[in-house]
Enzyme design. Structure first.
Site, PDB file in Angstrom:
ATOM      1  N   HIS A  36       0.902  -1.105   0.022  1.00 35.98           N
ATOM      2  CA  HIS A  36       0.142  -0.076  -0.010  1.00 35.98           C
ATOM      3  C   HIS A  36       0.867   1.190  -0.151  1.00 35.98           C
ATOM      4  CE1 HIS A  36       0.985  -0.481   4.061  1.00 35.98           C
ATOM      5  NE2 HIS A  36       0.924   0.600   4.387  1.00 35.98           N
ATOM      6  N   HIS A 120       5.704   6.303  -1.249  1.00 31.51           N
ATOM      7  CA  HIS A 120       6.287   5.157  -1.524  1.00 31.51           C
ATOM      8  C   HIS A 120       5.542   4.047  -1.077  1.00 31.51           C
ATOM      9  CE1 HIS A 120       7.294   5.471   2.712  1.00 31.51           C
ATOM     10  NE2 HIS A 120       7.462   4.149   2.778  1.00 31.51           N
TER      11      HIS A 120
END
Length: 184
Positions: A36, A120
């Site tokens: 995620h 990220h």
């Protein structure tokens, strides 16, 4: 409850990232279902605060967010690499969603973010990092570039288990509606 808000990755991004692996010493690769992009880490949160946060998040109306991955990064730094991650390119839609989340969380009474978002996706965690060995293992290797469109974000509880974190989605908010004139 230990909470965070995450952008749900589309399969076009999740699958190639989950399939990419490098022979990095002592790395624990994140399973596909846990990949995620954390939009906001909330940490330990009371049940009352969780209910307030849920109420404010479910009212957010935004368009889907295009996602494109970039280069491999080591976090918190190349000198102390505890995690390997792929950078997600910053875009106006992503920035607008993060801003809207910040506003909604502030209205719910959540503390302000303690640092700027570094978009990220964490691919692996390294327990006993050896920077030289990691550099050698990653030389000439890059994760695949991946693109897709995220159509939801989630409020997630992270439960610590002996096998690593277990994520429980408490709320999923679709990103499909046209923003309203009221700033939604």
């Amino acid at each position: 409850m230990r909470l965070f808000v995450a952008l749900d990755l589309p399969d076009a991004v999740r699958e190639p990232l989950a399939a990419w692996r490098a022979d990095v010493p002592d790395a624990r690769w994140v399973p596909a279902e846990r990949l995620h992009l954390t939009l906001r880490f909330l940490g330990e949160t009371s049940e009352g605060m969780t209910n307030a946060i849920t109420g404010h998040l479910e009212r957010i109306r935004r368009r889907p967010v295009p996602i494109a991955t970039g280069d491999l990064i080591r976090l918190p730094s190349a000198r102390r690499p505890r995690a390997l991650a792929v950078r997600v390119n910053e875009t106006a839609p992503l920035g607008a969603l993060v801003s809207r989340l910040g506003e909604a969380l502030g209205r719910a009474g959540a503390p302000a973010a303690d640092h700027e978002l570094l978009p990220h996706v964490t691919l692996a965690r390294v327990r006993q990092p050896d920077p030289a060995a990691i550099r050698k293992a990653l030389r000439g290797l890059d994760p695949p570039e991946a693109e897709g469109v995220a159509t939801s974000f989630s409020l997630v509880e992270s439960r610590q288990t002996p096998d690593g974190p277990e994520y429980v989605t408490l709320l999923r908010v679709p990103l499909a509606e046209t923003p309203t004139a009221s700033g939604g």
